[in-house]
Write a protein that holds these residues in place. Structure first.
Motif, PDB file in Angstrom:
ATOM      1  N   SER A   2      39.008   0.574  37.046  1.00 27.46           N
ATOM      2  CA  SER A   2      38.272   1.258  35.986  1.00 27.46           C
ATOM      3  C   SER A   2      38.402   2.773  36.108  1.00 27.46           C
ATOM      4  O   SER A   2      38.548   3.325  37.190  1.00 27.46           O
ATOM      5  N   THR A   3      38.331   3.422  34.963  1.00 28.54           N
ATOM      6  CA  THR A   3      38.367   4.880  34.904  1.00 28.54           C
ATOM      7  C   THR A   3      36.992   5.410  35.308  1.00 28.54           C
ATOM      8  O   THR A   3      35.975   4.887  34.853  1.00 28.54           O
ATOM      9  N   TRP A   6      33.224   5.210  33.426  1.00 32.59           N
ATOM     10  CA  TRP A   6      33.129   4.137  32.438  1.00 32.59           C
ATOM     11  C   TRP A   6      32.437   2.916  33.013  1.00 32.59           C
ATOM     12  O   TRP A   6      32.606   2.579  34.180  1.00 32.59           O
ATOM     13  N   ILE A  29      39.176   0.551  23.803  1.00 29.94           N
ATOM     14  CA  ILE A  29      38.533   1.483  24.742  1.00 29.94           C
ATOM     15  C   ILE A  29      38.400   0.831  26.111  1.00 29.94           C
ATOM     16  O   ILE A  29      38.717   1.438  27.143  1.00 29.94           O
ATOM     17  N   ARG A  32      41.792   0.595  27.916  1.00 26.20           N
ATOM     18  CA  ARG A  32      42.258   1.870  28.459  1.00 26.20           C
ATOM     19  C   ARG A  32      41.386   2.368  29.610  1.00 26.20           C
ATOM     20  O   ARG A  32      41.876   3.024  30.522  1.00 26.20           O
ATOM     21  N   ALA A  33      40.087   2.049  29.549  1.00 31.11           N
ATOM     22  CA  ALA A  33      39.171   2.497  30.601  1.00 31.11           C
ATOM     23  C   ALA A  33      39.167   1.549  31.797  1.00 31.11           C
ATOM     24  O   ALA A  33      38.624   1.884  32.848  1.00 31.11           O
ATOM     25  N   ARG A 176      34.764  11.537  27.945  1.00 28.57           N
ATOM     26  CA  ARG A 176      35.346  10.286  28.460  1.00 28.57           C
ATOM     27  C   ARG A 176      36.189   9.599  27.389  1.00 28.57           C
ATOM     28  O   ARG A 176      37.283   9.099  27.662  1.00 28.57           O
ATOM     29  N   VAL A 180      40.394   8.894  27.678  1.00 27.49           N
ATOM     30  CA  VAL A 180      41.097   7.611  27.748  1.00 27.49           C
ATOM     31  C   VAL A 180      42.170   7.486  26.666  1.00 27.49           C
ATOM     32  O   VAL A 180      43.136   6.737  26.833  1.00 27.49           O
ATOM     33  N   PHE A 181      42.024   8.221  25.567  1.00 29.18           N
ATOM     34  CA  PHE A 181      43.021   8.166  24.504  1.00 29.18           C
ATOM     35  C   PHE A 181      43.952   9.381  24.511  1.00 29.18           C
ATOM     36  O   PHE A 181      44.854   9.470  23.686  1.00 29.18           O
TER      37      PHE A 181
END
Length: 201
Positions: A2-3, A6, A29, A32-33, A176, A180-181
């Motif tokens: 995980s990022t 998040w 989301i 990506r996270a 955040r 992620v994008f």
């Protein structure tokens, strides 16, 4: 993995087209996270539905099971082909009021974001049937994202800030989401014009 920053994401779904968009955005989301994403649908309890007044005391839970299975079938039929197959595996059907169910699941999962599909209610429709998004705005203590023709991937994030305690969490969530994008983050604050007072320079 995980990022940092998040937490799991909860997506409220029903049988409307807006639900599919909410799933696509919430799932993107979460992917990506690197966090879990759970789809949640709330359906009324059996005793609150029409034509169930005759049910004996031992049957309500059996009826609730049937109501949940019928709701699962309906939601899956609506979302199949519109969202990733893996997302449907995370579909959680519960009985109760939508607002209460989503809030409970968000707390259980220690979610960092709840996602809903935006719907255009008329004032009368909102008064008669209520708006889950409006009700959650007033009662949820985690960020709420309401989608409305949201393009993916997200390229720009706009954060509206004021001087209240909400500004800190708002800009942190915006940061955040932008990270992620790989999106551009814009923050703005508006200052209302001072009132015009006669004979005052």
């Amino acid at each position: 993995m995980s990022t940092p920053g998040w937490q799991p994401i909860v997506v409220g779904v029903d049988t409307s087209p807006a639900a599919a968009e909410a799933v696509r955005v919430g799932w993107a989301i979460a992917d990506r996270a690197g966090v879990a994403c759970r789809l949640v649908h709330a359906t009324p309890e059996a005793w609150s539905l029409p034509n169930t007044a005759y049910v004996s005391a031992g049957q309500p839970e059996m009826l609730n099971d049937a109501v949940r299975e019928a709701a699962r079938t309906s939601v899956q039929e609506t979302l199949t082909g519109e969202v990733p197959d893996a997302a449907l595996e995370a579909l959680d059907i519960r009985t109760g009021r939508g607002v209460t169910v989503l809030r409970d699941v968000a707390h259980e999962m220690q979610a960092g974001l709840v996602v809903l599909g935006g719907k255009h209610h008329t004032p009368l429709g909102r008064w008669v049937t209520g708006s889950t998004a409006h009700a959650l705005l007033r009662s949820l203590d985690v960020p709420l994202l309401v989608t409305a023709h949201t393009p993916l991937p997200i390229r720009r994030v706009l954060a509206a800030l004021d001087l209240s305690d909400a500004a800190g969490p708002t800009i942190r969530m915006a940061e955040r989401l932008a990270a992620v994008f790989g999106a551009k983050l814009h923050a703005f604050h508006t200052v209302e014009p001072l009132p015009i007072i006669p004979d005052t320079p």
